[in-house]
Design a protein around this motif. Structure first.
Motif, short mmCIF file in Angstrom:
data_model
loop_
_atom_site.label_atom_id
_atom_site.label_comp_id
_atom_site.label_asym_id
_atom_site.label_seq_id
_atom_site.Cartn_x
_atom_site.Cartn_y
_atom_site.Cartn_z
N ALA A 193 -0.85 3.39 9.83
CA ALA A 193 -2.22 2.91 9.60
C ALA A 193 -2.66 3.19 8.17
O ALA A 193 -3.43 2.43 7.58
CB ALA A 193 -3.18 3.59 10.59
N GLY A 194 -2.21 4.31 7.61
CA GLY A 194 -2.55 4.65 6.22
C GLY A 194 -3.22 6.01 6.13
O GLY A 194 -4.14 6.32 6.89
N VAL A 195 -2.72 6.83 5.17
CA VAL A 195 -3.27 8.18 5.00
C VAL A 195 -3.81 8.37 3.58
O VAL A 195 -4.04 7.39 2.86
CB VAL A 195 -2.24 9.26 5.41
CG1 VAL A 195 -1.95 9.17 6.92
CG2 VAL A 195 -0.93 9.13 4.63
N GLY A 252 0.78 -1.24 0.00
CA GLY A 252 0.00 0.00 0.00
C GLY A 252 0.81 1.28 0.00
O GLY A 252 0.39 2.28 0.57
N GLN A 253 1.98 1.28 -0.66
CA GLN A 253 2.80 2.48 -0.53
C GLN A 253 2.71 3.41 -1.73
O GLN A 253 2.74 2.97 -2.88
CB GLN A 253 4.24 2.08 -0.28
CG GLN A 253 4.40 1.50 1.13
CD GLN A 253 5.81 1.53 1.63
OE1 GLN A 253 6.74 1.46 0.86
NE2 GLN A 253 5.98 1.64 2.93
N SER A 269 0.45 8.05 -6.28
CA SER A 269 -0.32 7.31 -5.28
C SER A 269 -0.19 5.80 -5.44
O SER A 269 -0.29 5.07 -4.47
CB SER A 269 -1.80 7.70 -5.36
OG SER A 269 -2.39 7.10 -6.49
N ARG A 270 0.01 5.31 -6.66
CA ARG A 270 0.04 3.88 -6.98
C ARG A 270 -1.22 3.17 -6.48
O ARG A 270 -1.19 1.99 -6.13
CB ARG A 270 1.29 3.20 -6.36
CG ARG A 270 2.60 3.69 -6.90
CD ARG A 270 2.87 3.28 -8.32
NE ARG A 270 2.77 1.84 -8.51
CZ ARG A 270 2.24 1.26 -9.61
NH1 ARG A 270 1.78 1.99 -10.59
NH2 ARG A 270 2.18 -0.05 -9.70
N ARG A 304 2.19 5.56 3.40
CA ARG A 304 1.33 4.38 3.31
C ARG A 304 -0.11 4.84 3.06
O ARG A 304 -0.62 5.69 3.78
CB ARG A 304 1.39 3.61 4.64
CG ARG A 304 0.97 2.17 4.55
CD ARG A 304 1.14 1.53 5.90
NE ARG A 304 2.53 1.43 6.29
CZ ARG A 304 3.33 0.43 5.92
NH1 ARG A 304 2.88 -0.53 5.16
NH2 ARG A 304 4.58 0.41 6.33
N ARG A 305 -0.70 4.27 2.01
CA ARG A 305 -2.08 4.64 1.68
C ARG A 305 -3.05 3.95 2.62
O ARG A 305 -2.87 2.79 2.96
CB ARG A 305 -2.45 4.18 0.26
CG ARG A 305 -1.65 4.75 -0.85
CD ARG A 305 -2.32 4.37 -2.16
NE ARG A 305 -2.52 2.94 -2.32
CZ ARG A 305 -1.64 2.10 -2.84
NH1 ARG A 305 -0.48 2.56 -3.24
NH2 ARG A 305 -1.90 0.82 -2.97
N PHE A 306 -4.12 4.66 2.95
CA PHE A 306 -5.20 4.03 3.72
C PHE A 306 -5.88 2.98 2.85
O PHE A 306 -6.17 3.22 1.68
CB PHE A 306 -6.22 5.08 4.15
CG PHE A 306 -7.43 4.48 4.81
CD1 PHE A 306 -7.39 4.08 6.13
CD2 PHE A 306 -8.61 4.27 4.09
CE1 PHE A 306 -8.50 3.50 6.73
CE2 PHE A 306 -9.72 3.70 4.69
CZ PHE A 306 -9.66 3.31 6.01
#
Ligand SMILES: Cc1cc2nc3c(=O)[nH]c(=O)nc-3n(C[C@H](O)[C@H](O)[C@H](O)COP(=O)(O)OP(=O)(O)OC[C@H]3O[C@@H](n4cnc5c(N)ncnc54)[C@H](O)[C@@H]3O)c2cc1C
Length: 380
Positions: free
Chosen positions: A285-287, A170-171, A228-229, A265-267
């Motif tokens: 946790a993810g943003v 999730g990066q 964002s990937r 790290r993406r939410f």
């Protein structure tokens, strides 16, 4: 052998997520001060690669604690959204504020320390092992037996690695440079920031940005690219090349500036954010996957983590099964799911960008997000 220390709450990381957790615990009840230890591998003021843009969401959370950051900052009053020769301009006072993270995070840490919170700096966590009735956390100086651990140690979280929560999928990727500017440049005179989506049609799942920043009183633009990937099956954009082309279009040569990169790290709503005795907060946790905004969300996670901890100790139930629901109930963090959906939509097919639909859609959405009080004009 290092000493074993028993603690109710061990917070790993003193960035916005960790300090917000601690400050909200202290705000709930001053007695928490003696029950919380924060450890950080770095010593404030420490470097943190970041654009430093803080939106109203973050300011509101700080105001809830009775704080207002008054350190060096540039107030952005105009946000220019660009797509291949078209630009939308949004005005507000402020659209957001640009801080330097070494100063802002140091200020947050000092707020905690001046209220009696225990912050141990220059002490990295090296091992985390869940035991039956505590979590054993080994740092460079101590062994902690913590009833609860908050992983607020950023996107490359050691706590998550130690717990073997594989989260590399999730990066998002970011590159940033700093360019020295004249202090009377429009970006500083009028407080102008830029988001340029022009490369989104050719593979980038994000944008190029320019934020006016003050470093030791000198005017700099922090410029970078965010990818964002969020659409993991799309091929990766050549990020350095995207940055280089964006700079060339603005009469600068990337070769003249040192480049720094760091992931966020993406939410993801399907990623766990807690386990018994463990809570994730902030980047761990993810943003936001849409714009890469993380500071306000990190502050928001801290508020939710503190509420969950207070409640857990009051009920003597440290399972934290409802932490994900608490995140969804928070006025700011609940918006993360929407941002994931929009990011997936607008960063998907090239076709959408070729027809400029995504561009129009994103500028509308951005306008709505920020609830701009003043004009929303369009430039040809
Ligand atoms: C190039 C770039 C530009 C960005 N621009 C913006 C922006 O303009 N606006 C915005 O809102 N967001 C932006 N972000 C995102 C934002 O920086 C992050 O989302 C935010 O810093 C998350 O805060 P945090 O507290 O979760 O983590 P961090 O700020 O990363 O803090 C983590 C802390 O944990 C400590 N730590 C790490 N490992 C250990 C360990 N093993 N033991 C002890 N301590 C440890 C670190 O020293 C650090 O102090 C940007 C990110 C990047 C990379």
């Amino acid at each position: 052998m290092p000493q074993t220390e028993n603690v109710d709450v061990l917070i790993v990381g003193s960035g916005p997520a960790g300090m917000s957790t601690a400050l909200h615990l202290m705000d709930a009840d001053r007695n928490w001060n003696g029950r919380v230890v924060i450890v950080d591998k770095a010593i404030h003021p420490r470097d943190k690669l970041c654009g430093g843009g803080i939106t109203n969401g973050g300011d509101n959370i700080l105001e809830g604690l009775g704080f207002r950051y008054d350190g060096p900052q540039v107030v952005v009053q105009e946000l220019e959204l660009i797509y291949r020769g078209h630009s939308h301009v949004m005005n507000a006072d402020p659209v957001f504020r640009v801080v330097r993270r070494n100063e802002f995070d140091h200020w947050l840490a000092r707020r905690g320390q001046s209220h009696g919170l225990t912050l141990r700096q220059g002490e990295a966590v090296t091992s985390v092992v869940p035991k039956r009735d505590h979590i054993e956390v080994v740092t460079e100086r101590a062994v902690f037996h913590a009833k609860v651990v908050v992983a607020a140690d950023g996107s490359n979280s050691t706590v998550l690695k130690e717990l073997k929560w594989n989260r590399t999928a999730g990066q998002a990727r970011l590159l940033e440079i700093l360019t020295s500017e004249a202090p009377d440049d429009r970006a500083f005179r009028d407080g102008v920031a830029v988001f340029d989506f022009s490369q989104a049609g050719s593979g980038l799942q994000g944008y190029y940005w320019e934020f006016p920043s003050l470093i030791d009183g000198q005017a700099f633009l922090n410029r970078g690219v965010f990818d964002s990937r969020v659409q993991t099956k799309r091929s990766r954009a050549a990020l350095k090349q995207v940055l280089s082309e964006s700079l060339t279009n603005r009469g600068r040569d990337l070769a003249d500036f040192p480049i720094k990169g760091h992931p966020i790290r993406r939410f993801r709503s399907d990623s766990p954010v807690s386990a018994p005795r463990i809570l994730l907060a902030g980047d761990s946790a993810g943003v936001d996957p849409l714009l890469g905004e993380g500071i306000s969300y990190a502050l928001g996670y801290g508020q939710v983590a503190a509420e969950a901890i207070v409640d857990a100790f009051a009920r003597n139930d440290l399972s934290f099964v409802s932490y994900a629901d608490r995140i969804q109930a928070h006025p700011l963090l609940s918006g993360l799911k929407t941002r994931v959906a929009i990011a997936k939509l607008i960063y998907w097919p090239k076709l959408i960008w070729q027809q400029e639909l995504a561009w129009r859609f994103s500028s509308m959405i951005l306008g709505g997000f920020q609830r701009y009080r003043q004009g929303f004009g369009t430039r040809p």
